[in-house]
Scaffold this motif. Structure first.
Motif, short mmCIF file in Angstrom:
data_model
loop_
_atom_site.label_atom_id
_atom_site.label_comp_id
_atom_site.label_asym_id
_atom_site.label_seq_id
_atom_site.Cartn_x
_atom_site.Cartn_y
_atom_site.Cartn_z
N GLY A 165 24.30 5.61 9.82
CA GLY A 165 25.05 4.35 9.75
C GLY A 165 25.21 3.93 8.30
N LYS A 166 25.67 2.70 8.11
CA LYS A 166 25.92 2.21 6.75
C LYS A 166 24.65 1.58 6.18
N TRP A 167 23.71 2.44 5.84
CA TRP A 167 22.47 1.91 5.29
C TRP A 167 21.86 2.87 4.26
N ILE A 168 21.06 2.28 3.39
CA ILE A 168 20.20 3.08 2.52
C ILE A 168 18.78 2.56 2.68
N GLY A 169 17.82 3.41 2.36
CA GLY A 169 16.44 2.96 2.51
C GLY A 169 15.48 3.67 1.59
N GLY A 170 14.30 3.11 1.50
CA GLY A 170 13.23 3.72 0.72
C GLY A 170 11.90 3.47 1.41
N THR A 171 10.95 4.36 1.12
CA THR A 171 9.65 4.24 1.78
C THR A 171 8.72 3.29 1.04
N THR A 172 8.15 2.40 1.79
CA THR A 172 6.99 1.60 1.38
C THR A 172 6.48 0.88 2.62
N PRO A 173 5.19 0.92 2.86
CA PRO A 173 4.68 0.13 3.98
C PRO A 173 4.32 -1.30 3.56
N ALA A 224 13.69 -1.20 3.80
CA ALA A 224 12.42 -0.70 3.23
C ALA A 224 11.41 -0.64 4.36
N ALA A 225 10.76 0.51 4.51
CA ALA A 225 9.79 0.65 5.60
C ALA A 225 8.97 1.90 5.39
N ASP A 226 7.96 2.02 6.24
CA ASP A 226 7.17 3.24 6.23
C ASP A 226 8.05 4.42 6.67
N GLU A 227 7.70 5.60 6.14
CA GLU A 227 8.48 6.80 6.43
C GLU A 227 8.64 7.06 7.94
N LYS A 262 3.38 -0.71 9.56
CA LYS A 262 3.95 0.58 9.95
C LYS A 262 4.67 0.44 11.29
N ASP A 263 4.92 -0.82 11.71
CA ASP A 263 5.69 -0.99 12.94
C ASP A 263 6.88 -1.93 12.78
N ARG A 264 7.10 -2.41 11.59
CA ARG A 264 8.29 -3.23 11.35
C ARG A 264 8.95 -2.80 10.04
N LEU A 265 10.24 -3.13 9.95
CA LEU A 265 11.04 -2.73 8.78
C LEU A 265 11.54 -3.98 8.08
N ILE A 289 11.56 1.57 -6.96
CA ILE A 289 10.97 2.90 -6.82
C ILE A 289 10.21 2.91 -5.49
N SER A 290 10.58 3.84 -4.63
CA SER A 290 9.93 3.90 -3.31
C SER A 290 8.53 4.51 -3.46
N GLY A 291 7.67 4.21 -2.49
CA GLY A 291 6.28 4.64 -2.60
C GLY A 291 5.69 5.06 -1.27
N PHE A 292 4.42 4.74 -1.09
CA PHE A 292 3.71 5.18 0.11
C PHE A 292 2.43 4.37 0.25
N ASP A 293 1.76 4.58 1.37
CA ASP A 293 0.49 3.91 1.61
C ASP A 293 -0.55 4.47 0.65
N LEU A 294 -1.10 3.62 -0.19
CA LEU A 294 -2.03 4.08 -1.22
C LEU A 294 -3.33 4.65 -0.64
N SER A 295 -3.61 4.35 0.63
CA SER A 295 -4.85 4.86 1.23
C SER A 295 -4.67 6.27 1.80
N GLY A 296 -3.42 6.76 1.80
CA GLY A 296 -3.16 8.09 2.33
C GLY A 296 -2.63 9.02 1.27
N ASP A 297 -2.01 10.11 1.70
CA ASP A 297 -1.43 11.04 0.73
C ASP A 297 0.06 11.23 1.05
N GLY A 298 0.74 10.13 1.30
CA GLY A 298 2.15 10.16 1.68
C GLY A 298 3.05 10.56 0.52
N GLU A 299 4.31 10.70 0.86
CA GLU A 299 5.30 11.11 -0.13
C GLU A 299 6.39 10.03 -0.19
N ALA A 300 6.77 9.68 -1.41
CA ALA A 300 7.84 8.69 -1.57
C ALA A 300 9.19 9.34 -1.26
N LYS A 301 10.02 8.63 -0.51
CA LYS A 301 11.34 9.17 -0.16
C LYS A 301 12.40 8.08 -0.23
#
Lengths: 321, 72
Positions: free
Chosen positions: A33-41, A21-24, A53-56, A123-135
């Protein structure tokens, strides 16, 4: 564990199986590789809740006999109950606001066999202070999606079993009015209160209900929340659907959200969860920024999956046996 | 499922006996079957069959629930 991009790349290149889980901006830089992920800072780390936004945040899936990764759209999402391992655990990530997430949210409780296959996720998300997209990300193909779910199927040894549970600070008062809805919906206009039809938005306004408090339904002693997203002139929208033929009440008001959350955490006996995620509403209302809640570390999410979609809940999974 | 557990499970599904598990999935299963039974009282055998399948699938977790249910 919360680690740098370089350390995450190293684990992937070593062939480790990972849930990330990490920022986009960070997920985009990871190799196949053998991984799955979702966006959230937003992350609950060993050092407390934070926005980074610099660590996962990385879970190493080192308890699997085998794994398999697949992605699904709204038309085939429920193949997850057919394509999982017979004795296993499924980690499912869906993007916030996607049709696949809405479909899963509305229909999962009525899917035969769902409870026979431990399914946990977020459910993946995004930084609420921006207009990011969940992925979500399928690391095996290197593809990312804003309209598909990604599932990692984890095969467990025969003598092990996955146990999914949740921490929820909310309960109901059985003397409060019973609220029922006509359909499985993410937004409603009408409902019944103690059998009498009302406009739900006006009911909330008239009663002065604090919409930080979710609706709760009693599933044999396990309380399932439905959080209010917004109250308009005529409609009320939710972060997870309400269901027909289910009795809801507004949760009993919690005076000190953070304290109550901490109390529930301390009451819970999880020792070594292999996965956990926590709702962004708990993060916000419970003041979890900089606050540790060991042993629960993981993404802060826009919805939690423990078989079905949940709200305002901490979900975790342990491997027993 | 032995006769004692089955008799108690039927009472739980009918709402005559209260049992809350520490296993979320088991509580969700009980709630789902209670709802089904309420709308179709004749489906009790199918409900018990579904519960048996659930408990058989998770013997490690079910052991605790079965012991608790016997003691009710």
């Amino acid at each position: 564990m919360l680690i740098t991009l370089d350390d995450t790349v190293k684990l992937i290149e070593e062939g480790k199986t990972l849930h990330i889980a990490a920022d986009e901006t960070l997920l985009e830089k990871l190799p196949k590789g053998k991984w799955i992920g979702g966006t959230t800072p937003y992350i609950m780390s060993d050092d407390g809740g934070l926005l980074t936004k610099d660590r996962l945040f990385v879970n190493e899936i080192d308890f699997a006999e085998d794994t398999n990764v697949k992605t699904y759209g709204k038309y085939n999402i429920f193949q997850v109950v057919e394509e999982c391992y017979e004795n296993g655990l499924t980690i499912l990530i869906m993007p916030y606001g996607s049709r696949v997430a809405a479909k899963y949210a509305k229909e999962a409780p009525e899917v035969e066999e769902l409870l026979m296959h431990p399914t946990v996720g977020w459910i993946s998300g995004f930084d609420l202070s921006g207009d990011g997209e969940a992925k979500v990300y399928d690391g095996t193909s290197g593809e990312s999606y804003s309209d598909r779910a990604v599932a990692m199927y984890i095969k467990l040894p025969e003598n092990k079993t996955a146990m999914i549970n949740m921490i929820n600070i909310f309960t109901d008062d059985k003397t409060d009015p019973v609220i029922r809805f006509y359909n499985n919906e993410l937004s409603v206009s009408k409902c019944t209160v103690n059998g009498q039809e009302v406009n739900f938005a006006r009911y909330i306004e008239k009663k002065g209900i604090d919409t930080k408090m979710p609706l709760v339904a009693d599933y044999n002693g396990s309380y399932i929340n439905t959080s209010i997203k917004g109250v308009g002139d005529d409609t009320v929208s939710f972060y997870a659907p309400v269901f027909r033929n289910v009795d809801y009440r507004f949760a009993v008001k919690v005076d000190d959200y953070a304290k109550e959350f901490e109390k529930k955490i301390n009451e819970t006996g999880a020792v070594n969860p292999v996965f956990s995620c926590n709702c962004i509403l708990n993060y916000q209302y419970g003041n979890l920024y900089g606050h540790k809640i060991p042993p629960y570390t993981g993404p802060v999410t826009f919805g939690e999956v423990a078989y079905q979609l949940l709200n305002q809940t901490l979900v975790y999974c342990e491997i027993l046996g | 499922m032995d006769a004692v557990v089955q008799e108690k499970m039927i009472r739980i599904l009918k709402g005559e006996l209260k049992y809350t598990s520490s296993n979320l999935a088991f509580n969700m299963m009980i709630a789902k079957l209670q709802k089904r039974l309420k709308s179709d009282p004749a489906c009790i055998e199918a409900c018990i069959g579904e519960l048996e399948g659930f408990l058989a699938k998770y013997p490690i977790v079910a052991k605790v629930d079965l012991a608790n249910i016997v003691a009710l």
